[in-house]
Design a protein around this motif. Structure first.
Motif, PDB file in Angstrom:
ATOM      1  N   MET A   1     -15.364  15.258 -11.746  1.00  0.00           N
ATOM      2  CA  MET A   1     -14.073  14.997 -11.382  1.00  0.00           C
ATOM      3  C   MET A   1     -13.997  13.840 -10.403  1.00  0.00           C
ATOM      4  N   ILE A   2     -13.074  12.912 -10.805  1.00  0.00           N
ATOM      5  CA  ILE A   2     -13.050  12.000  -9.955  1.00  0.00           C
ATOM      6  C   ILE A   2     -11.920  12.073  -8.936  1.00  0.00           C
ATOM      7  N   SER A   3     -12.282  11.797  -7.647  1.00  0.00           N
ATOM      8  CA  SER A   3     -11.378  12.029  -6.613  1.00  0.00           C
ATOM      9  C   SER A   3     -10.360  10.968  -6.368  1.00  0.00           C
ATOM     10  N   ALA A   4      -9.086  11.102  -6.136  1.00  0.00           N
ATOM     11  CA  ALA A   4      -8.097   9.882  -5.651  1.00  0.00           C
ATOM     12  C   ALA A   4      -8.673   9.045  -4.782  1.00  0.00           C
ATOM     13  N   MET A   5      -9.645   9.741  -3.755  1.00  0.00           N
ATOM     14  CA  MET A   5      -9.995   8.736  -2.579  1.00  0.00           C
ATOM     15  C   MET A   5     -10.959   7.787  -3.425  1.00  0.00           C
ATOM     16  N   ASN A  98       7.969   1.609  -5.937  1.00  0.00           N
ATOM     17  CA  ASN A  98       7.452   2.347  -4.744  1.00  0.00           C
ATOM     18  C   ASN A  98       6.870   3.443  -5.289  1.00  0.00           C
ATOM     19  N   ASP A  99       6.973   3.905  -6.466  1.00  0.00           N
ATOM     20  CA  ASP A  99       6.363   5.460  -7.143  1.00  0.00           C
ATOM     21  C   ASP A  99       5.728   4.710  -8.235  1.00  0.00           C
ATOM     22  N   VAL A 100       4.205   4.652  -7.689  1.00  0.00           N
ATOM     23  CA  VAL A 100       3.330   4.089  -8.717  1.00  0.00           C
ATOM     24  C   VAL A 100       2.188   5.174  -9.205  1.00  0.00           C
ATOM     25  N   ALA A 101       2.048   5.237 -10.454  1.00  0.00           N
ATOM     26  CA  ALA A 101       1.369   6.230 -11.216  1.00  0.00           C
ATOM     27  C   ALA A 101      -0.062   5.865 -11.536  1.00  0.00           C
ATOM     28  N   VAL A 102      -1.030   6.380 -11.103  1.00  0.00           N
ATOM     29  CA  VAL A 102      -2.538   5.702 -11.395  1.00  0.00           C
ATOM     30  C   VAL A 102      -2.993   6.581 -12.399  1.00  0.00           C
ATOM     31  N   LEU A 103      -3.307   5.729 -13.620  1.00  0.00           N
ATOM     32  CA  LEU A 103      -3.679   6.427 -14.698  1.00  0.00           C
ATOM     33  C   LEU A 103      -5.165   6.336 -14.862  1.00  0.00           C
ATOM     34  N   LEU A 104      -5.735   7.356 -15.312  1.00  0.00           N
ATOM     35  CA  LEU A 104      -7.365   7.251 -15.606  1.00  0.00           C
ATOM     36  C   LEU A 104      -7.499   7.316 -17.111  1.00  0.00           C
ATOM     37  N   GLY A 105      -8.425   6.712 -17.728  1.00  0.00           N
ATOM     38  CA  GLY A 105      -8.708   6.882 -19.239  1.00  0.00           C
ATOM     39  C   GLY A 105     -10.095   6.309 -19.305  1.00  0.00           C
ATOM     40  N   ARG A 224     -19.998  -3.073 -20.455  1.00  0.00           N
ATOM     41  CA  ARG A 224     -21.141  -3.730 -20.363  1.00  0.00           C
ATOM     42  C   ARG A 224     -21.398  -3.976 -18.671  1.00  0.00           C
ATOM     43  N   HIS A 225     -20.466  -3.930 -18.137  1.00  0.00           N
ATOM     44  CA  HIS A 225     -20.576  -4.292 -16.469  1.00  0.00           C
ATOM     45  C   HIS A 225     -20.619  -2.771 -15.532  1.00  0.00           C
ATOM     46  N   GLY A 226     -21.088  -1.521 -16.407  1.00  0.00           N
ATOM     47  CA  GLY A 226     -21.478  -0.287 -15.661  1.00  0.00           C
ATOM     48  C   GLY A 226     -20.119   0.518 -15.536  1.00  0.00           C
ATOM     49  N   ALA A 227     -19.001  -0.047 -16.151  1.00  0.00           N
ATOM     50  CA  ALA A 227     -17.719   1.012 -15.865  1.00  0.00           C
ATOM     51  C   ALA A 227     -17.950   2.085 -16.886  1.00  0.00           C
ATOM     52  N   SER A 228     -17.655   3.308 -16.655  1.00  0.00           N
ATOM     53  CA  SER A 228     -17.561   4.480 -17.486  1.00  0.00           C
ATOM     54  C   SER A 228     -16.061   5.057 -17.621  1.00  0.00           C
ATOM     55  N   ALA A 229     -15.112   4.603 -16.783  1.00  0.00           N
ATOM     56  CA  ALA A 229     -13.781   4.789 -17.026  1.00  0.00           C
ATOM     57  C   ALA A 229     -12.933   3.966 -16.338  1.00  0.00           C
ATOM     58  N   CYS A 230     -11.734   3.851 -17.022  1.00  0.00           N
ATOM     59  CA  CYS A 230     -10.720   2.729 -16.500  1.00  0.00           C
ATOM     60  C   CYS A 230      -9.478   3.195 -15.734  1.00  0.00           C
ATOM     61  N   VAL A 231      -9.155   2.503 -14.921  1.00  0.00           N
ATOM     62  CA  VAL A 231      -7.859   2.806 -13.879  1.00  0.00           C
ATOM     63  C   VAL A 231      -6.695   1.790 -14.009  1.00  0.00           C
ATOM     64  N   LEU A 232      -5.834   2.199 -14.337  1.00  0.00           N
ATOM     65  CA  LEU A 232      -4.413   1.485 -14.353  1.00  0.00           C
ATOM     66  C   LEU A 232      -3.705   2.016 -13.209  1.00  0.00           C
ATOM     67  N   GLN A 233      -2.780   1.017 -12.561  1.00  0.00           N
ATOM     68  CA  GLN A 233      -1.632   1.114 -11.760  1.00  0.00           C
ATOM     69  C   GLN A 233      -0.159   0.871 -12.452  1.00  0.00           C
ATOM     70  N   VAL A 234       0.791   1.647 -12.497  1.00  0.00           N
ATOM     71  CA  VAL A 234       1.722   1.418 -13.444  1.00  0.00           C
ATOM     72  C   VAL A 234       2.984   2.046 -12.494  1.00  0.00           C
ATOM     73  N   ALA A 235       3.993   1.326 -12.449  1.00  0.00           N
ATOM     74  CA  ALA A 235       5.287   1.801 -11.815  1.00  0.00           C
ATOM     75  C   ALA A 235       5.626   2.926 -12.650  1.00  0.00           C
ATOM     76  N   ALA A 236       6.012   4.058 -12.052  1.00  0.00           N
ATOM     77  CA  ALA A 236       6.409   5.382 -12.527  1.00  0.00           C
ATOM     78  C   ALA A 236       7.569   5.353 -13.455  1.00  0.00           C
ATOM     79  N   ASP A 237       8.386   4.264 -13.199  1.00  0.00           N
ATOM     80  CA  ASP A 237       9.574   3.991 -14.152  1.00  0.00           C
ATOM     81  C   ASP A 237       9.371   2.973 -15.434  1.00  0.00           C
TER      82      ASP A 237
END
Length: 267
Positions: A1-5, A98-105, A224-237
């Motif tokens: 489990m990847i933590s928010a921190m 100001n309400d930002v959803a952090v997405l993991l994929g 190719r640069h070692g990422a195992s997951a992707c993060v996006l930060q998107v306005a919740a609206d």
């Protein structure tokens, strides 16, 4: 489990401010006012001071760097729950929301081309499909067309250049055709996570699969640069963006908000 921190710290490394100073485990950041993320204190875990003293340090740092005091806090975290008691409020007028959803994929989005060509899936015929007269690339350096799509100008300010080209591993996704740059995106890898940001498609080329093509290309580059997951930060609206990323396999992990002092003692 990847933590928010872990995600927030990796995102701070992948979106580096011009000035980044530790306050315990918090990070005080400034970049000439370019974006909230690079001009706020990242408040995760322990600042090493009582909270009122830590908040005073945030204000002092902001004043030293001529930016408004602002704090980035994970929603419903212990820090965020305590902020109103010390005279801080959500920054409801934040320009980007100001309400930002952090997405993991997945690093390579669902439906992307596993061969890394960056082309969108071709199993569906679409009447508005983009003609095959474009190239999708991930470049080591940003071109003028990339800057035009991501900041609206062919040349950046010092702060924009520092934030958008800083980081240990950064790729500049670009779709270009005979009419010039059509779509762009930025990807940066930190702590095994790929942060994708600044996805932009010219209006006349939207709804033709270019966003999916860029996400596939930058995801393959990130892998190719070692990422195992992707993060996006998107306005919740931002319903349109959230729907696109949901189709690509992203799910909301947590949210954050920006907070500002109700009264800035330097004013």
């Amino acid at each position: 489990m990847i933590s928010a921190m872990r995600i927030e710290r990796a995102c701070a490394d992948a979106w580096p401010a011009q000035v980044d100073e530790p306050l315990g485990e918090w990070r005080l950041r400034a970049a000439g006012g370019f974006t909230g993320r690079a001009n706020s204190a990242l408040a995760v875990d322990d600042p090493g001071l009582p909270l009122p003293d830590a908040l005073a340090s945030v204000c002092d740092f902001a004043h030293q760097h001529a930016i408004p005091p602002m704090l980035q806090a994970v929603q419903n975290s212990p820090v965020e729950r305590d902020l109103p008691r010390f005279g801080w409020r959500p920054c409801e007028d934040h320009a980007a929301g100001n309400d930002v959803a952090v997405l993991l994929g997945p690093a390579v989005p669902r439906g992307g081309d596993p061969r890394g060509t960056g082309r969108p899936p071709t199993t569906e015929a679409r009447p508005d499909a983009e003609p095959a007269d474009h190239r999708v690339e991930v470049l080591a350096e940003p071109l003028a067309g990339w800057w035009e799509l991501t900041i609206g100008r062919s040349g950046p300010t010092d702060a924009e250049r520092a934030v958008l080209t800083g980081g240990d591993a950064v790729g500049y996704g670009l779709v270009h055709g005979p009419d010039g740059a059509r779509a762009a995106v930025r990807g940066a890898v930190a702590d095994g996570l790929l942060l994708v940001a600044r996805l932009a498609v010219r209006p006349e080329h939207r709804r033709r699969g270019l966003a999916r093509a860029l996400m596939a290309a930058i995801g393959t580059w990130g892998g190719r640069h070692g990422a195992s997951a992707c993060v996006l930060q998107v306005a919740a609206d931002n319903a349109g963006a959230l729907a696109l990323y949901d189709r690509l396999g992203f799910r909301e992990h947590h949210r954050y908000r920006y907070w500002v002092p109700c009264e800035d003692r330097a004013l």
